[in-house]
Design a protein around this motif. Structure first.
Motif, short mmCIF file in Angstrom:
data_model
loop_
_atom_site.label_atom_id
_atom_site.label_comp_id
_atom_site.label_asym_id
_atom_site.label_seq_id
_atom_site.Cartn_x
_atom_site.Cartn_y
_atom_site.Cartn_z
N LEU A 101 0.93 -1.20 -0.14
CA LEU A 101 0.01 0.03 -0.09
C LEU A 101 0.93 1.39 0.05
CD1 LEU A 101 -2.95 -0.91 2.53
CD2 LEU A 101 -3.25 -0.27 0.08
N LEU A 188 -7.07 -1.91 2.20
CA LEU A 188 -7.15 -1.04 3.06
C LEU A 188 -8.44 -0.42 3.58
CD1 LEU A 188 -5.62 1.55 4.11
CD2 LEU A 188 -6.27 2.90 1.97
N VAL A 254 -0.22 -3.45 9.56
CA VAL A 254 -0.35 -2.66 8.35
C VAL A 254 0.37 -1.27 8.67
CG1 VAL A 254 -1.96 -1.36 7.07
CG2 VAL A 254 -2.39 -3.75 7.77
#
Length: 448
Positions: A101, A188, A254
């Motif tokens: 990401l 996400l 994350v």
């Protein structure tokens, strides 16, 4: 007694010798490919289903509920093996997702708002419509099971890319880029849903300590050098504190991935750095290093303990007519494909956005159907919504497996046909080397 020459001595066979570095590197490269990662994921799920429905199903249950560290109660770490797989090993998977990401936002398609608009809108449509379909079906049946509204909103990156890699030999490369960006944005949003809607018994002190550990990790990962040794202990500490805070521990993975710098190389006179520096950045190196661990071990082991649905003695008719099962399957198969395809079409219809000239709407339909493969994160959300041992959780797992298989089959049927069409075009272009529109094999050779 004379000693025989060294070339005549019997060789000693050594067991369990460490493989050479080239062999280990080759194995890691193999595990980085989407096809192998998806195959291992599918293998883990298949083994779980067979084991859980075999005469040895009790051993599967005992292993899944075995607590390897009973003394970890003070840290909320007295977890059984299945929970360690979901909370611990998946943190590695989400760390790799976080790195991916970060690279997309800094140096990939998502850094350009105009290029990012299409996959972002497609991801939103592919999450909203499945959630609405799930809620509508469950409410029409009485409303039991509403807490699982987010189960069909996620797309499994590894599985979807693996199916695309298997069926694609001549499909446009833009399709893979679109699917990857779509799945990254989808992840996400799924992570945000987990953090916001599936956090119970929030402990602010532990959460603050976890965020502080992640902040220290962010400082040290940029300094590197002599502080590299502290990164893994800090990451483990941040994960443990996040777990103790009540927020799902995979969120720590994350956030840790987000802290890793993407770009490498000196800054230019304007203060910017080239996007090509991302290839040599720390995020790219860590993703390259940890992806084999994620694809080759963490995700398959999670699938092994998450997909073990026991169907022995079950009423299959009652299962297939259960409102939660119907809601999940309909949301994955119809909601995902219509949501992704429809939102993309509307964006192209009412704005200046358009598909790449090499991509057709039929191609996009196949990719939209691939979005219905919601394996890893969907199973995780199902566990969080209903509890690992509940009857509803078992039905959700069966529904996710069924919906993902149907979506994969439909997508493969569409994409195989499109791949054959592109292959015929490529073959004609290969035969028509001079570009006059007539295959060279039908032309007479020039005289003289």
């Amino acid at each position: 007694m004379t000693t025989p020459p060294s070339d005549q001595r019997p060789r000693t066979m050594r067991l369990f010798t460490r493989s050479s570095w080239p062999q280990a590197r080759h194995l890691a490269d193999v595990l980085r490919t989407e096809t192998v990662g998806g195959a291992l994921l599918l293998l883990g799920a298949a083994v779980a289903l067979v084991w859980a429905n075999s005469p040895w199903s009790d051993s599967y249950t005992r292993l899944a509920h075995w607590v390897p560290w009973p003394g970890g109660a003070s840290w909320h770490l007295d977890l059984d093996v299945a929970a360690w797989a979901a909370d611990g090993l998946l943190a590695v998977f989400f760390f790799v997702v976080g790195l991916e990401l970060k690279r997309e936002f800094v140096a990939g398609d998502l850094r350009d708002p105009r290029r990012a608009a299409l996959p972002v809108v497609a991801a939103l449509g592919g999450m909203l419509l499945p959630a609405l379909i799930y809620v509508a079906v469950v409410l029409s049946a009485g409303g039991e099971g509403l807490r699982g509204w987010a189960v069909p909103t996620a797309t499994d990156i590894a599985f979807a890319l693996a199916v695309l890699a298997v069926v694609s030999t001549h499909l446009p490369h833009g399709l893979r880029a679109f699917l990857l960006t779509l799945a990254v944005v989808d992840d996400l949003f799924a992570i945000t849903i987990i953090a916001v809607f599936y956090t119970a018994d929030l402990q602010p002190a532990a959460l603050f300590a976890a965020l502080a550990s992640i902040g220290i990790f962010a400082i040290l990962v940029r300094r590197g050098g002599a502080w590299k040794w502290a990164l893994i202990p800090l990451a483990i500490t941040a994960w443990a504190l996040m777990h103790a805070s009540g927020v799902h521990a995979t969120v720590a993975g994350v956030l840790l991935g987000f802290t890793v710098p993407v770009l490498a190389g000196p800054r230019t006179a304007t203060g910017d750095r080239s996007a090509s520096d991302a290839e040599g950045g720390l995020a790219a190196r860590l993703e390259h290093r940890w992806r084999p661990v994620s694809a080759g071990f963490a995700v398959p082991v999670f699938a092994l303990f998450a997909a073990g649905v026991t169907l022995r003695g079950s009423d299959l008719t009652a299962l297939l007519t259960d409102p939660v099962v119907i809601a999940v399957v309909a949301a994955l198969v119809l909601g995902k494909s219509v949501g992704i395809f429809g939102s993309t079409y509307l964006l192209a219809r009412f704005t200046r956005a358009e598909l790449d000239q090499d991509v057709t709407w039929s191609d996009l339909l196949g990719i939209a159907m691939l979005g219905g493969i919601g394996f890893t994160v969907s199973l995780l959300i199902g566990d969080l919504a209903f509890g690992v041992d509940s009857t509803t959780d078992g039905r959700v797992k069966a529904a996710v497996l069924l919906g993902s298989v149907i979506s994969a089959g439909l997508a493969a049927a569409v994409l195989v046909r499109r791949n054959a069409a592109y292959r015929r075009v490529a073959e004609r272009e290969r035969l028509d080397a001079d570009g006059d529109g007539v295959p060279d094999i039908y032309q007479r050779p020039a005289e003289g």
